[in-house]
Design an enzyme around this catalytic site. Structure first.
Site, PDB file in Angstrom:
ATOM      1  N   ARG A  81       0.787  -1.127   0.119  1.00 54.97           N
ATOM      2  CA  ARG A  81       0.052  -0.161   0.004  1.00 54.97           C
ATOM      3  C   ARG A  81       0.758   1.219  -0.005  1.00 54.97           C
ATOM      4  NH1 ARG A  81      -5.291   1.753   1.861  1.00 54.97           N
ATOM      5  NH2 ARG A  81      -5.201   3.587   3.187  1.00 54.97           N
ATOM      6  N   ILE A  98      -7.369   7.741  -1.294  1.00 52.10           N
ATOM      7  CA  ILE A  98      -7.101   6.346  -1.306  1.00 52.10           C
ATOM      8  C   ILE A  98      -8.001   5.791   0.177  1.00 52.10           C
ATOM      9  CG2 ILE A  98      -5.160   6.609   0.109  1.00 52.10           C
ATOM     10  CD1 ILE A  98      -4.148   3.836  -1.002  1.00 52.10           C
ATOM     11  N   SER A  99      -8.855   4.945  -0.043  1.00 55.46           N
ATOM     12  CA  SER A  99      -9.850   4.658   1.072  1.00 55.46           C
ATOM     13  C   SER A  99      -8.924   3.688   2.355  1.00 55.46           C
ATOM     14  CB  SER A  99     -10.722   3.367   0.551  1.00 55.46           C
ATOM     15  OG  SER A  99     -11.658   3.893  -0.392  1.00 55.46           O
ATOM     16  N   GLN A 100      -9.552   3.765   3.523  1.00 58.01           N
ATOM     17  CA  GLN A 100      -9.081   3.185   4.474  1.00 58.01           C
ATOM     18  C   GLN A 100      -8.886   1.832   4.308  1.00 58.01           C
ATOM     19  OE1 GLN A 100     -12.167   3.817   7.234  1.00 58.01           O
ATOM     20  NE2 GLN A 100     -11.108   2.760   9.131  1.00 58.01           N
TER      21      GLN A 100
END
Ligand code: SAH
Length: 214
Positions: A36, A62-64
């Site tokens: 990530r 960017i999502s959790q």
């Protein structure tokens, strides 16, 4: 690529994902594997595995990690699927999907984001992802139908073209609501019927396009 970050990813899985109900072993393995930190700006790399979304270019996010895992798990992928993603952004979600299915098609409307994501896919040799610049609310009819579709931006409705391009059987996840808060919806197509189930409350950036926000 492993070492320090491998340990941090394992902690992310143990502390953020498993306790909240991510139980699909293949999804957990993908979350342990995909780096990530490569998908965020250098200055944010030390926070890449935190329990929160992070800013990327062009005012997008960017999502959790938990949301990425939860939406991925909802698609119930077994490995043979062709998957369409709308909203490539950093490319992280597409990368996770690519470890869990046969082929990922992803669409982004902002060119700098698309270019950045493509570069990382190449660097990581994730060759089963193809990405294009377009309005994803129109889908990608040439490669349809898709066994699964994931929309990673929030819209007012489920775009009709995506329902049309979903295979039978097929699964689609999308945040639907207003521009402040959405419900994550799971759409299942089975024997010609469409079933829609509400999952959790989420907050995504706007899905902008013909069948999204103007
Ligand atoms: N999946 C991404 C999340 C990025 S945020 C990730 O893992 O990083 C959502 C993205 O959707 C933004 O990059 C935004 O530009 C994009 N987007 C919004 N509307 C879109 C549309 N109609 N077609 C394609 N992309 C869209």
């Amino acid at each position: 690529m492993n070492g320090k970050f491998g340990t941090i990813r394992e902690r992310m899985v143990q502390e953020q994902l498993i306790p909240r109900g991510i139980s699909d072993e293949r999804v957990l393995e993908a979350m342990r594997t995909v780096p990530r930190h490569c998908f965020v700006d250098g200055a944010l790399q030390s926070r890449a595995y935190g329990d929160f979304p992070l800013p990327i270019a062009s005012g997008q996010t960017i999502s959790q990690p938990y949301i990425v895992a939860s939406m991925t798990q909802a698609l119930a992928l077994s490995g043979a699927e062709r998957v369409l993603e709308i909203g490539t952004g950093s490319g992280y979600q597409a990368a996770v999907l690519s470890r869990l299915c046969k082929q990922v098609y992803t669409i982004e409307r902002i060119n700098v984001l698309l270019a950045g994501a493509r570069r990382i896919f190449d660097e990581l040799t994730y060759f089963n992802i193809v990405a294009k610049l377009d309005d994803g609310t129109l889908g990608w009819p040439e490669n349809s139908p898709y066994d699964a579709i994931m929309v990673t931006a929030g819209g007012p409705v489920i775009p009709e073209p995506l329902l049309d391009q979903l295979a039978d059987p097929g699964r689609l996840v999308i945040p639907v609501g207003d521009q402040r808060l959405q419900k994550l919806q799971l759409v299942e197509k089975l024997e010609g019927e469409i079933m829609i189930r509400d999952l959790e409350d989420v907050r995504f950036v706007d899905l902008v396009g013909k069948h999204g926000w103007k």
